[in-house]
Enzyme design. Structure first.
Site, PDB file in Angstrom:
ATOM      1  N   GLU A  54      -2.853 -10.937  15.213  1.00 38.36           N
ATOM      2  CA  GLU A  54      -1.628 -10.470  14.561  1.00 38.36           C
ATOM      3  C   GLU A  54      -0.510 -10.407  15.596  1.00 38.36           C
ATOM      4  OE1 GLU A  54      -2.182  -6.495  13.028  1.00 38.36           O
ATOM      5  OE2 GLU A  54      -2.513  -5.747  15.047  1.00 38.36           O
ATOM      6  N   GLY A  68       5.095  -6.787   9.546  1.00 31.37           N
ATOM      7  CA  GLY A  68       6.037  -6.043   8.721  1.00 31.37           C
ATOM      8  C   GLY A  68       7.491  -6.442   8.900  1.00 31.37           C
ATOM      9  N   SER A 106       2.748 -11.013   8.296  1.00 31.14           N
ATOM     10  CA  SER A 106       3.664 -11.452   7.235  1.00 31.14           C
ATOM     11  C   SER A 106       3.130 -12.657   6.469  1.00 31.14           C
ATOM     12  CB  SER A 106       5.049 -11.755   7.812  1.00 31.14           C
ATOM     13  OG  SER A 106       5.643 -10.589   8.344  1.00 31.14           O
ATOM     14  N   ASN A 122      -4.706  -4.546   3.700  1.00 31.31           N
ATOM     15  CA  ASN A 122      -4.474  -3.303   4.431  1.00 31.31           C
ATOM     16  C   ASN A 122      -3.279  -2.580   3.808  1.00 31.31           C
ATOM     17  OD1 ASN A 122      -4.192  -1.254   6.296  1.00 31.31           O
ATOM     18  ND2 ASN A 122      -3.331  -2.563   7.898  1.00 31.31           N
ATOM     19  N   TRP A 123      -3.554  -1.513   3.083  1.00 29.33           N
ATOM     20  CA  TRP A 123      -2.501  -0.797   2.374  1.00 29.33           C
ATOM     21  C   TRP A 123      -1.680   0.118   3.279  1.00 29.33           C
ATOM     22  CZ3 TRP A 123      -5.336   0.982  -2.740  1.00 29.33           C
ATOM     23  CH2 TRP A 123      -5.546  -0.144  -3.551  1.00 29.33           C
ATOM     24  N   LYS A 124      -2.166   0.361   4.492  1.00 28.77           N
ATOM     25  CA  LYS A 124      -1.470   1.252   5.434  1.00 28.77           C
ATOM     26  C   LYS A 124      -1.195   2.599   4.756  1.00 28.77           C
ATOM     27  CE  LYS A 124       0.331  -2.794   7.787  1.00 28.77           C
ATOM     28  NZ  LYS A 124       1.472  -3.437   8.492  1.00 28.77           N
ATOM     29  N   GLY A 140      -0.925  -7.309   4.885  1.00 21.10           N
ATOM     30  CA  GLY A 140      -0.261  -6.012   4.825  1.00 21.10           C
ATOM     31  C   GLY A 140       0.552  -5.854   3.565  1.00 21.10           C
ATOM     32  N   HIS A 176      -5.236  -1.939  15.341  1.00 23.75           N
ATOM     33  CA  HIS A 176      -4.059  -2.539  14.715  1.00 23.75           C
ATOM     34  C   HIS A 176      -2.847  -2.296  15.608  1.00 23.75           C
ATOM     35  CE1 HIS A 176      -0.816  -3.271  11.842  1.00 23.75           C
ATOM     36  NE2 HIS A 176      -1.696  -3.921  11.090  1.00 23.75           N
TER      37      HIS A 176
END
Length: 265
Positions: free
Chosen positions: A173, A179, A225, A8-10, A246, A101
């Site tokens: 998650e 993050g 993470s 997931n590149w966000k 992520g 998310h």
């Protein structure tokens, strides 16, 4: 059960950076192709909306990478400036859509009812929904972590048919690990993935005699993470069928290390 890995590149990467990533990744995958079996591994990338079509053009002939989207709107079409529908995503080659998310639950105030509408639209468009669930640190400290996850799953997955459940993916998650660099202990990972599996089994195993142990067939991914150093241990836990990655998915070499760890798990 098949393993899943979704990067997931966000809101990261320019088109040039995304293209360079793909051009680095494809030869790396080719080098380990003998170890990759389409029947046992699903590998996906979730770039920004604006990069979906050009990236699909780059991976079109590669059978090992699929395209995922980070979100979709809960309506099929209409006067919703700036939004993207599930049918639009399907039309550019998207296979899977991330729903709920934690960042969208927090910043966009997405509710479980809204997420149910999105899941239905994703399924109707012929794609797979990946529903994210997880508790905040406040909920965990208060002993409410299981109740919070149970409510998210119950309210977001109401009335799914057996055929729809077969397309469902779940990602656990823990919000406090998204993050932050703070990783859930293996004990927490095992506890929560077992808990989610039991919820799915309780809700879906008795739906139809045509489908054997339906709730046990839903893949449960870990997100929070996960990185090259801890991926092997996390993927080795029971009921962990892969990862939603992520920040570690932004560097192609790190992503390759995580792919390798999943293949070995």
């Amino acid at each position: 059960m098949k393993k899943y890995l979704i990067g997931n590149w966000k809101m990261n990467k320019t088109l040039q950076e995304a293209t360079e990533f793909i051009k680095y990744l494809l030869p790396q995958l080719e080098a380990i192709k003998k170890d990759i079996d389409n029947s046992s591994l699903n590998l996906m990338l979730a770039p920004s909306f604006v990069h979906l079509f050009p990236i699909n053009e780059l991976i079109y002939n590669d059978s090992f990478i699929q395209l995922a989207a980070q979100n979709c709107h809960h309506e099929t079409q209409g006067a919703f400036t700036g939004e993207v529908s599930a049918t639009m995503l399907a039309s550019v080659g998207v296979d899977c859509v991330i729903i709920g998310h934690s960042e969208r639950r927090i910043y966009q105030k997405e509710t479980n009812d809204l997420l149910l509408s999105k899941i239905k639209k994703v399924l109707a468009a012929g794609m797979r929904p990946l529903l994210c669930c997880g508790e905040s640190m406040e909920q965990r400290n208060a002993g409410e972590h299981k109740a919070a996850v149970h409510q998210q799953l119950k309210e977001s997955l109401i009335d799914l048919t057996p055929l729809e459940i077969q397309k469902l993916l779940i990602a656990y998650e823990p919000v406090w690990a998204i993050g932050t660099g703070q990783v859930a202990s293996l004990e927490v990972v095992v506890e929560m993935h077992d808990f989610i599996r039991n919820i799915l089994s309780d809700q879906y195993d008795i739906l139809s005699d045509q489908y054997d142990r339906l709730g046990e067939q839903v893949p449960i991914l870990y997100g929070g993470s996960c990185n090259p150093k801890n991926a092997g241990a996390i993927f080795g836990c029971p009921n962990v069928n892969g990862g939603l990655i992520g920040s570690a998915a932004l560097q192609a070499d790190h992503f390759m290390e995580i792919i390798t760890a999943l293949l070995k798990a």
